[in-house]
Scaffold this motif. Structure first.
Motif, PDB file in Angstrom:
ATOM      1  N   MET A   1     -73.053 -26.996 -15.626  1.00  0.00           N
ATOM      2  CA  MET A   1     -73.184 -25.754 -16.375  1.00  0.00           C
ATOM      3  C   MET A   1     -72.040 -25.594 -17.372  1.00  0.00           C
ATOM      4  N   ARG A   2     -72.378 -25.196 -18.588  1.00  0.00           N
ATOM      5  CA  ARG A   2     -71.387 -24.963 -19.627  1.00  0.00           C
ATOM      6  C   ARG A   2     -71.085 -23.465 -19.658  1.00  0.00           C
ATOM      7  N   THR A   3     -69.944 -23.100 -19.125  1.00  0.00           N
ATOM      8  CA  THR A   3     -69.593 -21.691 -18.998  1.00  0.00           C
ATOM      9  C   THR A   3     -68.264 -21.406 -19.676  1.00  0.00           C
ATOM     10  N   GLY A   4     -68.088 -20.149 -20.055  1.00  0.00           N
ATOM     11  CA  GLY A   4     -66.831 -19.708 -20.636  1.00  0.00           C
ATOM     12  C   GLY A   4     -66.500 -18.315 -20.156  1.00  0.00           C
ATOM     13  N   ARG A   5     -65.224 -18.044 -19.998  1.00  0.00           N
ATOM     14  CA  ARG A   5     -64.775 -16.720 -19.575  1.00  0.00           C
ATOM     15  C   ARG A   5     -63.533 -16.333 -20.373  1.00  0.00           C
ATOM     16  N   ILE A   6     -63.539 -15.119 -20.874  1.00  0.00           N
ATOM     17  CA  ILE A   6     -62.421 -14.599 -21.654  1.00  0.00           C
ATOM     18  C   ILE A   6     -62.067 -13.202 -21.144  1.00  0.00           C
ATOM     19  N   GLU A   7     -60.776 -12.977 -20.949  1.00  0.00           N
ATOM     20  CA  GLU A   7     -60.273 -11.634 -20.721  1.00  0.00           C
ATOM     21  C   GLU A   7     -59.356 -11.289 -21.880  1.00  0.00           C
ATOM     22  N   ARG A   8     -59.620 -10.167 -22.494  1.00  0.00           N
ATOM     23  CA  ARG A   8     -58.858  -9.746 -23.678  1.00  0.00           C
ATOM     24  C   ARG A   8     -58.352  -8.330 -23.420  1.00  0.00           C
ATOM     25  N   ASN A   9     -57.058  -8.185 -23.256  1.00  0.00           N
ATOM     26  CA  ASN A   9     -56.470  -6.883 -22.958  1.00  0.00           C
ATOM     27  C   ASN A   9     -55.442  -6.517 -24.013  1.00  0.00           C
ATOM     28  N   THR A  10     -55.706  -5.408 -24.712  1.00  0.00           N
ATOM     29  CA  THR A  10     -54.779  -4.895 -25.716  1.00  0.00           C
ATOM     30  C   THR A  10     -54.581  -3.402 -25.449  1.00  0.00           C
ATOM     31  N   THR A  11     -53.785  -2.771 -26.283  1.00  0.00           N
ATOM     32  CA  THR A  11     -53.610  -1.322 -26.151  1.00  0.00           C
ATOM     33  C   THR A  11     -54.864  -0.567 -26.588  1.00  0.00           C
ATOM     34  N   GLU A  12     -55.808  -1.271 -27.236  1.00  0.00           N
ATOM     35  CA  GLU A  12     -57.027  -0.629 -27.747  1.00  0.00           C
ATOM     36  C   GLU A  12     -58.254  -0.878 -26.891  1.00  0.00           C
ATOM     37  N   THR A  13     -58.328  -2.054 -26.286  1.00  0.00           N
ATOM     38  CA  THR A  13     -59.498  -2.403 -25.468  1.00  0.00           C
ATOM     39  C   THR A  13     -59.097  -3.295 -24.301  1.00  0.00           C
ATOM     40  N   LYS A  14     -59.878  -3.212 -23.254  1.00  0.00           N
ATOM     41  CA  LYS A  14     -59.776  -4.143 -22.127  1.00  0.00           C
ATOM     42  C   LYS A  14     -61.170  -4.720 -21.925  1.00  0.00           C
ATOM     43  N   ILE A  15     -61.259  -6.047 -22.054  1.00  0.00           N
ATOM     44  CA  ILE A  15     -62.569  -6.704 -22.109  1.00  0.00           C
ATOM     45  C   ILE A  15     -62.588  -7.921 -21.208  1.00  0.00           C
ATOM     46  N   ALA A  16     -63.699  -8.099 -20.490  1.00  0.00           N
ATOM     47  CA  ALA A  16     -63.976  -9.324 -19.746  1.00  0.00           C
ATOM     48  C   ALA A  16     -65.375  -9.790 -20.132  1.00  0.00           C
ATOM     49  N   VAL A  17     -65.476 -11.041 -20.564  1.00  0.00           N
ATOM     50  CA  VAL A  17     -66.760 -11.620 -20.972  1.00  0.00           C
ATOM     51  C   VAL A  17     -66.933 -12.971 -20.298  1.00  0.00           C
ATOM     52  N   GLU A  18     -68.122 -13.200 -19.766  1.00  0.00           N
ATOM     53  CA  GLU A  18     -68.510 -14.505 -19.235  1.00  0.00           C
ATOM     54  C   GLU A  18     -69.838 -14.904 -19.853  1.00  0.00           C
ATOM     55  N   VAL A  19     -69.963 -16.193 -20.191  1.00  0.00           N
ATOM     56  CA  VAL A  19     -71.225 -16.716 -20.709  1.00  0.00           C
ATOM     57  C   VAL A  19     -71.586 -18.017 -20.003  1.00  0.00           C
ATOM     58  N   ASN A  20     -72.868 -18.266 -19.936  1.00  0.00           N
ATOM     59  CA  ASN A  20     -73.399 -19.523 -19.417  1.00  0.00           C
ATOM     60  C   ASN A  20     -74.427 -20.013 -20.418  1.00  0.00           C
ATOM     61  N   LEU A  21     -74.094 -21.075 -21.153  1.00  0.00           N
ATOM     62  CA  LEU A  21     -74.995 -21.593 -22.185  1.00  0.00           C
ATOM     63  C   LEU A  21     -76.287 -22.144 -21.602  1.00  0.00           C
ATOM     64  N   ASP A  22     -76.261 -22.537 -20.345  1.00  0.00           N
ATOM     65  CA  ASP A  22     -77.430 -23.138 -19.702  1.00  0.00           C
ATOM     66  C   ASP A  22     -78.112 -22.141 -18.763  1.00  0.00           C
TER      67      ASP A  22
ATOM     68  N   ALA B   1     -67.137 -22.221 -23.773  1.00  0.00           N
ATOM     69  CA  ALA B   1     -68.257 -22.884 -23.095  1.00  0.00           C
ATOM     70  C   ALA B   1     -68.719 -24.129 -23.849  1.00  0.00           C
ATOM     71  N   LEU B   2     -68.620 -24.117 -25.163  1.00  0.00           N
ATOM     72  CA  LEU B   2     -69.062 -25.252 -25.974  1.00  0.00           C
ATOM     73  C   LEU B   2     -68.112 -26.444 -25.879  1.00  0.00           C
ATOM     74  N   GLY B   3     -66.839 -26.194 -25.565  1.00  0.00           N
ATOM     75  CA  GLY B   3     -65.875 -27.290 -25.445  1.00  0.00           C
ATOM     76  C   GLY B   3     -65.784 -28.093 -26.728  1.00  0.00           C
ATOM     77  N   ASP B   4     -65.929 -29.425 -26.626  1.00  0.00           N
ATOM     78  CA  ASP B   4     -65.847 -30.267 -27.822  1.00  0.00           C
ATOM     79  C   ASP B   4     -67.178 -30.373 -28.556  1.00  0.00           C
ATOM     80  N   LYS B   5     -68.199 -29.648 -28.060  1.00  0.00           N
ATOM     81  CA  LYS B   5     -69.517 -29.549 -28.698  1.00  0.00           C
ATOM     82  C   LYS B   5     -70.314 -30.857 -28.623  1.00  0.00           C
ATOM     83  N   ALA B   6     -69.921 -31.742 -27.731  1.00  0.00           N
ATOM     84  CA  ALA B   6     -70.615 -33.028 -27.610  1.00  0.00           C
ATOM     85  C   ALA B   6     -72.083 -32.824 -27.243  1.00  0.00           C
ATOM     86  N   GLY B   7     -72.960 -33.469 -27.998  1.00  0.00           N
ATOM     87  CA  GLY B   7     -74.377 -33.505 -27.680  1.00  0.00           C
ATOM     88  C   GLY B   7     -75.194 -32.314 -28.121  1.00  0.00           C
TER      89      GLY B   7
END
Length: 197
Positions: free
Chosen positions: A1-22, A81-87
């Motif tokens: 599975m090609r997945t990605g997770r980002i947590e972005r915390n600033t004084t303006e927003t607190k965000i958690a995002v997860e994706v699964n390309l497959d 999630a895309l990494g080096d974008k191979a394939g």
């Protein structure tokens, strides 16, 4: 599975995002802006990219930071999630009709972000969401994910339909672009041997 997770915390927003390309297009989205939730859900369902997004933003000020930062975080998660974008297919094109509206979205996951925007709205809000932020959402997600993105409204009059057609077109084009092409045998789809430079 090609997945990605980002947590972005600033004084303006607190965000958690997860994706699964497959994924299967399942979603759990909460931004605090109802119409934005609806559009990210449309993106997930029609791209078949699973998206979990939780945003706590400074909506007491306005919607700009929540819109921009959620798009940046989604773009970063997609890039992760895309990494080096191979394939991958790399390119996507979709015509998206919705009643009287027709949108066209063409994109290249090139690593060179660029937005061409030929669309617009005749009202200031969709639900409580400022329509001027819609172009900015696409600009931000494209910048963060490294996507060359061409968004066009070919025709249409209903603002809800216009927005939804653009998001569904983006979703369908992304579905094409991120899918693995077995004929590429895992190669990065560029004569340079890499994407992004």
């Amino acid at each position: 599975m090609r997945t990605g997770r980002i947590e972005r915390n600033t004084t303006e927003t607190k965000i958690a995002v997860e994706v699964n390309l497959d994924g299967t297009g399942s979603y759990d989205v909460s931004t605090g802006i109802g119409f934005l939730d609806h559009m990210v859900e449309q993106f997930s369902r029609h791209s078949l990219i699973d998206v979990t997004m939780n945003v706590d933003g400074d909506l007491h000020i306005d919607q700009h930071h929540t819109t921009e930062d959620s798009a940046i975080a989604l773009g970063q998660a997609l890039s992760d999630a895309l990494g080096d974008k191979a394939g991958i297919g790399r390119y996507g094109l979709a015509y998206s009709p919705m009643d009287e509206t027709l949108a066209r979205v063409s994109l290249d996951i090139s690593g060179r972000p660029y937005l061409v925007w030929r669309a617009g709205f005749s009202q200031e809000k969709l639900g409580e969401w400022d329509t001027e932020l819609i172009e900015h959402w696409f600009h931000s997600v494209g910048q963060a994910a490294g996507i060359t993105l061409h968004m066009e409204l070919l025709y249409g009059s209903n603002n809800h339909h216009i927005c939804e057609a653009l998001y569904k077109g983006f979703a369908r084009a992304m579905r094409q672009a991120v899918e693995i092409d077995a004929r590429k045998d895992g190669a990065v789809p560029s004569t340079k041997g890499q994407l992004g430079g």
